[in-house]
Write an enzyme that holds these catalytic residues in place. Structure first.
Site, PDB file in Angstrom:
ATOM      1  N   HIS A 266       0.703  -1.252  -0.105  1.00 60.08           N
ATOM      2  CA  HIS A 266       0.025   0.053   0.015  1.00 60.08           C
ATOM      3  C   HIS A 266       0.900   1.393   0.060  1.00 60.08           C
ATOM      4  CE1 HIS A 266      -4.017  -2.003   1.760  1.00 60.08           C
ATOM      5  NE2 HIS A 266      -3.617  -2.661   0.577  1.00 60.08           N
ATOM      6  N   GLU A 268       0.795   3.930   1.808  1.00 62.65           N
ATOM      7  CA  GLU A 268       1.171   4.255   3.407  1.00 62.65           C
ATOM      8  C   GLU A 268       2.313   3.662   3.614  1.00 62.65           C
ATOM      9  OE1 GLU A 268      -3.374   4.899   2.964  1.00 62.65           O
ATOM     10  OE2 GLU A 268      -1.973   3.300   2.193  1.00 62.65           O
ATOM     11  N   CYS A 294      -6.058   1.504   5.585  1.00 64.49           N
ATOM     12  CA  CYS A 294      -6.771  -0.166   5.808  1.00 64.49           C
ATOM     13  C   CYS A 294      -5.984  -0.126   7.440  1.00 64.49           C
ATOM     14  CB  CYS A 294      -6.250  -1.126   5.052  1.00 64.49           C
ATOM     15  SG  CYS A 294      -4.550  -1.515   5.199  1.00 64.49           S
ATOM     16  N   CYS A 297      -2.034  -0.678   7.663  1.00 62.48           N
ATOM     17  CA  CYS A 297      -1.711   0.559   7.459  1.00 62.48           C
ATOM     18  C   CYS A 297      -1.629   1.456   8.960  1.00 62.48           C
ATOM     19  CB  CYS A 297      -2.057   1.284   6.284  1.00 62.48           C
ATOM     20  SG  CYS A 297      -1.230   0.518   4.735  1.00 62.48           S
TER      21      CYS A 297
END
Length: 345
Positions: A266, A268, A294, A297
């Site tokens: 992801h 992040e 999410c 993260c």
């Protein structure tokens, strides 16, 4: 460019005054339905308190009609330019104000615990001093048994726009400007820092290699860019755009079956990894994301010491993430409450 008449409604300490101030800074004139009540109380030589204003409002609506305050307001502001109208508390007032050209009703909302903290901080005389009293009074204001009384829930149901104000004033200003733009108002001003870093985030997101959510991320501190990241496969491995998605069936918190692509890292995560690889501390930083992070993260962001999260939109399964952020004392500003949708969500 249209001339707008913007009405504000919402519960106590939701931020109506803050929104009104932002609109005034953008050139709107200010008018409050409570001004009429203050005039009456002043003429009667009575002290102007919250309870006195509520009682006088009910009295005038009973005697003159539920839309009396709004009709008086229309007489005073109909021929003015852009105007923000505060203290709308009865649905009859909304229906009367609809006669104004380009009238928009905005409902300002915020979580009860946040509103109570704001109420305590402003220290107005007559405000409830305990949380239970605050909630009890609020329940009465939300739906009075008297049709001429305060009917905040009914007003909220008539709103054209809703602005959630759980975060910073900077984020609130961005939401107000975005709302004005949706109604044809051009705002030509220098971008604030959130807008500036979101613009960089958009450029970073163009490097993303998964079409289910081309997300970008930037981490900043003290108005300086620290690191960036975008969604994509780990270094040296093929990307979704090249070989397709690697789906795994998962179930969300409500038990709904979802397809989740596990090929990518992801945005992040990549931003945090870049910081770690290059020895950049993100303690006390702000992270800008395409959507709310999410859960994985979220836990990394908390452990990294980041203190503020700015998300452009909502992730469809962000309830636990938001709960964790709140418990960790991290400020979360969601600029658009719309859930970001993508393929096979």
């Amino acid at each position: 460019m249209p001339t707008l008449k913007i009405g504000l409604t919402g519960k106590n300490a939701a931020g109506k005054g803050a929104v009104a101030k932002i609109l005034q800074e953008l050139g709107f004139s200010y008018y409050s339905l409570s001004d009429i009540l203050r005039e009456h109380l002043a003429e009667e030589g009575k002290e102007i308190t919250r309870d006195a204003l509520i009682a006088k409002g009910t009295e005038l609506r009973e005697a003159q009609g539920s839309d009396y305050l709004a009709k008086e307001a229309c007489k005073r502001i109909a021929n003015q330019g852009d105007v923000v109208i505060d203290s709308i508390r009865n649905p009859s007032e909304v229906r009367s104000l609809r006669h104004l050209k380009n009238f928009i009703l905005i409902n300002i909302v915020a979580d009860p615990d946040i509103r109570f903290k704001r109420l305590k901080a402003r220290r107005r005389e007559g405000d409830p001093t305990t949380y239970q009293t605050f909630l009890s009074l609020e329940k009465k204001e939300e739906a009075s048994k008297n049709s001429a009384g305060q009917q905040l829930a009914a007003c909220a149901a008539l709103a054209d726009e809703t602005i959630t104000n759980n975060g910073s004033l900077q984020a609130l200003r961005t939401k107000v400007i975005n709302t004005l733009k949706r109604h044809g108002k051009e705002i030509d001003e220098r971008p604030d820092w959130d807008e500036y870093f979101l613009g960089i985030m958009h450029a970073v997101a163009k490097r993303a290699t998964c079409d289910r959510g081309r997300s970008g991320c930037v981490i900043t501190r003290d108005k300086r860019l620290l690191t960036t990241g975008y969604v994509g496969a780990p270094v040296g491995l093929p990307h979704c755009d090249e070989v397709g998605h690697l789906f795994k069936t998962v179930y969300d918190q409500k038990g709904n079956k979802k397809q989740h692509c596990i090929r990518t890292t992801h945005a992040e995560q990549n931003a945090l990894i870049q910081a770690a690889r290059h020895g950049i501390s993100v303690e006390g930083a702000t992270i800008y994301c395409t959507m709310t992070p999410c859960l994985d993260c979220t836990k990394m962001i908390i452990n990294a010491g980041i203190k503020r999260v700015v998300a452009e939109k909502r992730y469809h399964a962000d309830q636990q993430s938001l709960s964790f952020f709140k418990e960790a004392g991290i400020v979360v500003d969601i600029l658009n409450d719309e859930v970001l949708t993508y393929k096979k969500q």
